[in-house]
Motif scaffolding. Structure first.
Motif, short mmCIF file in Angstrom:
data_model
loop_
_atom_site.label_atom_id
_atom_site.label_comp_id
_atom_site.label_asym_id
_atom_site.label_seq_id
_atom_site.Cartn_x
_atom_site.Cartn_y
_atom_site.Cartn_z
N LYS A 72 -10.40 -11.49 -24.95
CA LYS A 72 -9.26 -11.49 -25.88
C LYS A 72 -9.01 -12.87 -26.50
N GLN A 73 -9.55 -13.94 -25.90
CA GLN A 73 -9.36 -15.29 -26.43
C GLN A 73 -10.44 -15.70 -27.41
N MET A 74 -11.44 -14.87 -27.60
CA MET A 74 -12.53 -15.22 -28.50
C MET A 74 -12.06 -15.17 -29.95
N PRO A 75 -12.71 -15.89 -30.86
CA PRO A 75 -12.35 -15.83 -32.28
C PRO A 75 -12.38 -14.41 -32.81
N GLN A 76 -11.55 -14.15 -33.82
CA GLN A 76 -11.40 -12.79 -34.33
C GLN A 76 -12.67 -12.25 -34.97
N ASN A 77 -13.56 -13.14 -35.42
CA ASN A 77 -14.78 -12.66 -36.08
C ASN A 77 -15.91 -12.37 -35.10
N VAL A 78 -15.65 -12.58 -33.80
CA VAL A 78 -16.67 -12.32 -32.78
C VAL A 78 -16.46 -10.91 -32.23
N VAL A 79 -17.51 -10.14 -32.25
CA VAL A 79 -17.51 -8.78 -31.71
C VAL A 79 -18.60 -8.70 -30.65
N ILE A 80 -18.26 -8.09 -29.52
CA ILE A 80 -19.21 -7.98 -28.40
C ILE A 80 -19.78 -6.57 -28.36
N GLU A 81 -21.10 -6.56 -28.37
CA GLU A 81 -21.79 -5.27 -28.27
C GLU A 81 -22.05 -4.95 -26.80
N ILE A 82 -21.73 -3.71 -26.41
CA ILE A 82 -21.99 -3.21 -25.05
C ILE A 82 -23.19 -2.25 -25.14
N GLY A 83 -24.32 -2.67 -24.57
CA GLY A 83 -25.55 -1.85 -24.67
C GLY A 83 -25.90 -1.21 -23.34
N GLY A 84 -26.17 0.12 -23.38
CA GLY A 84 -26.57 0.84 -22.18
C GLY A 84 -28.08 1.00 -22.10
N HIS A 85 -28.65 0.77 -20.87
CA HIS A 85 -30.11 0.86 -20.67
C HIS A 85 -30.40 1.69 -19.40
N THR A 86 -31.60 2.32 -19.42
CA THR A 86 -32.05 3.12 -18.26
C THR A 86 -33.48 2.73 -17.91
N ASP A 87 -33.92 3.23 -16.76
CA ASP A 87 -35.35 3.07 -16.42
C ASP A 87 -36.14 4.21 -17.08
N SER A 88 -37.35 4.30 -16.74
CA SER A 88 -38.23 5.28 -17.40
C SER A 88 -38.24 6.64 -16.72
N ASP A 89 -37.51 6.76 -15.62
CA ASP A 89 -37.50 8.06 -14.92
C ASP A 89 -36.73 9.09 -15.74
N GLY A 90 -37.24 10.31 -15.81
CA GLY A 90 -36.56 11.35 -16.52
C GLY A 90 -36.99 11.49 -17.96
N ASP A 91 -36.30 12.38 -18.65
CA ASP A 91 -36.61 12.68 -20.04
C ASP A 91 -36.08 11.57 -20.93
N ASP A 92 -36.84 11.23 -21.95
CA ASP A 92 -36.42 10.16 -22.87
C ASP A 92 -35.09 10.48 -23.53
N ARG A 93 -34.95 11.75 -23.98
CA ARG A 93 -33.72 12.12 -24.68
C ARG A 93 -32.54 12.07 -23.73
N ASP A 94 -32.74 12.52 -22.50
CA ASP A 94 -31.65 12.48 -21.53
C ASP A 94 -31.26 11.03 -21.20
N ASN A 95 -32.28 10.18 -21.10
CA ASN A 95 -32.00 8.76 -20.82
C ASN A 95 -31.22 8.11 -21.98
N GLN A 96 -31.53 8.53 -23.21
CA GLN A 96 -30.80 7.98 -24.36
C GLN A 96 -29.33 8.39 -24.29
N ILE A 97 -29.09 9.64 -24.02
CA ILE A 97 -27.70 10.11 -23.93
C ILE A 97 -26.97 9.43 -22.77
N LEU A 98 -27.65 9.27 -21.64
CA LEU A 98 -27.03 8.64 -20.47
C LEU A 98 -26.69 7.18 -20.76
N SER A 99 -27.57 6.48 -21.45
CA SER A 99 -27.29 5.07 -21.77
C SER A 99 -26.07 4.94 -22.68
N GLU A 100 -25.93 5.87 -23.62
CA GLU A 100 -24.78 5.82 -24.52
C GLU A 100 -23.48 6.09 -23.75
#
Length: 408
Positions: free
Chosen positions: A327-355
């Motif tokens: 909350k103290q960062m400059p107003q023009n700074v936006v932080i991206e929150i990225g979700g990642h998975t390992d390679s186990d499972g279906d690619d599409r399912d891993n994409q949805i899970l990461s989101e």
């Protein structure tokens, strides 16, 4: 002569100018009518005889009547029995009317006697209010200027206080340089971070100068003292020192960053990663450094359960602490929150899970007061592994939440 017992007739108007008060004075036809009138006086005395006029004081009881008192003698040919008017006569007989007590006469410094005239109160008040002469006025003004121009008493009081204060300061300085400095030993601190706090036996002694040095005077000789150097963002550094009277002991501070050990932390050691992340936040400035904040967020590990997007309860306190710095960062700074998975499972399912996992972290930060506009989310699935998925250690590293800064 005119008979006063009879009432003569009034003279004709044309004879009025020649009327005389019963004095036989010859008339000069050349004179004006007004000048022909005589007032019972002899001819004027010559100018050179005027200074010989004397006052005819005759106040004896057997003398003439009171009407003749003060009669003036004009140009008498006989020499006066008394000295001339311009001379002082000590023995003047003024008669009974001028007799009085000795208090009626003032004695001048030279012993001369002068008459003292007592005026009525009203008359005396009038003469006492006579305006001063220009000389007297100038003298009075000069005296007032001297009084006003003098140094006021408050100046002398202030000067006295300042003198005593200066004397006290000199005495204290003398005590410091000649007694305290030579009593005990001195520690010369070097190589410390500028602005570091210095403690001697847990008592704060001061801070280091911009060059990282400071002298600690008057330490008790022959006794071991613990010197501690403290600076936010760095680990405390302490060491025991000992010296004799008049000795100067060097002290080289060796400060390291508080999170220095986190550079090579074992990524599979969740506890170590958690401690390093909290250490970075402990030493964070306000407003924070963006790179340090991102480093702390990425070190902290959120161990999602397999196939789940819910944040474990024990991980929320850290996110709450991190939100205060976001909350103290400059107003023009936006932080991206990225979700990642390992390679186990279906690619599409891993994409949805990461989101879903990224969205769970965003909602948690917003719940702690971070504005929605300061955060964005993105799911990467298994597309950007950090380590190889061929090992359990690599898969553990790839199941993560990654933070990075983007600008508007």
């Amino acid at each position: 002569m005119t008979d006063s017992k009879k009432d003569p007739k009034m003279p004709p108007p044309d004879d009025f100018a020649r009327t005389t008060p019963n004095i036989d004075v010859s008339m000069d036809d050349d004179l004006a009518d007004w000048e022909k009138t005589q007032v019972n006086k002899p001819s004027d005395a010559p100018a050179d005889d005027w200074g010989k006029t004397v006052i005819n004081y005759n106040d004896s009881a057997e003398g003439d009547s009171d009407e003749e008192f003060g009669a003036t003698q004009y140009n008498t040919n006989s020499d006066p029995s008394e000295p001339e008017w311009g001379m002082t006569q000590a023995n003047v007989n003024l008669g009974r009317e001028f007799e009085g007590d000795d208090s009626d006469f003032d004695i001048e410094p030279d012993g001369a006697t002068v008459p003292y005239f007592r005026l009525p109160e009203a008359e005396r008040a009038k003469y006492e209010k006579i305006a001063p002469t220009p000389t007297e006025k100038a003298k009075k003004e000069e005296e007032e200027k001297k009084k006003q121009g003098g140094i006021p008493i408050w100046f002398w009081v202030s000067a006295g206080i300042m003198t005593m204060f200066s004397f006290a300061v000199l005495v204290l300085l003398g005590v410091w340089f000649f007694i305290i400095q030579t009593s005990g030993f001195t520690v010369n601190v070097k190589n410390a971070k500028p602005g570091s706090e210095i403690f001697v036996d847990q008592t704060r002694f001061g801070t280091t100068k911009p060059d990282g040095t400071v002298d600690l005077h008057g330490l008790e000789a022959g006794k071991e003292r613990i010197i501690l150097v403290r600076k936010k963002g760095f680990k405390d550094y302490s060491k025991a020192v000992k010296g004799e009277n008049g000795e100067t002991v060097p002290f080289i501070a060796k400060q390291v960053k508080a999170d220095q050990e986190c550079v090579t932390v074992d990524v599979t050691n969740v506890t170590a990663r958690e401690n390093c992340a909290n250490t970075i936040l402990d030493n964070m400035d306000s407003p924070p450094n963006l790179n340090d904040l991102l480093r702390a967020l990425n070190l902290y590990y959120i161990n999602f359960a397999s196939g789940q997007s819910s944040i474990p309860r024990e991980r929320l306190p850290f996110l709450k602490r991190a939100s205060t710095f976001i909350k103290q960062m400059p107003q023009n700074v936006v932080i991206e929150i990225g979700g990642h998975t390992d390679s186990d499972g279906d690619d599409r399912d891993n994409q949805i899970l990461s989101e879903k996992r990224a969205e769970s972290v965003r909602k948690a930060l917003e719940g702690f007061g971070v504005k929605e506009s300061r955060l964005v989310t993105k799911g990467y699935g298994e597309q950007e592994p950090k380590e190889s998925n061929d090992t359990e250690k690599g898969k553990f590293e790839n199941r993560r939440i990654a933070y990075k800064a983007v600008t508007k």
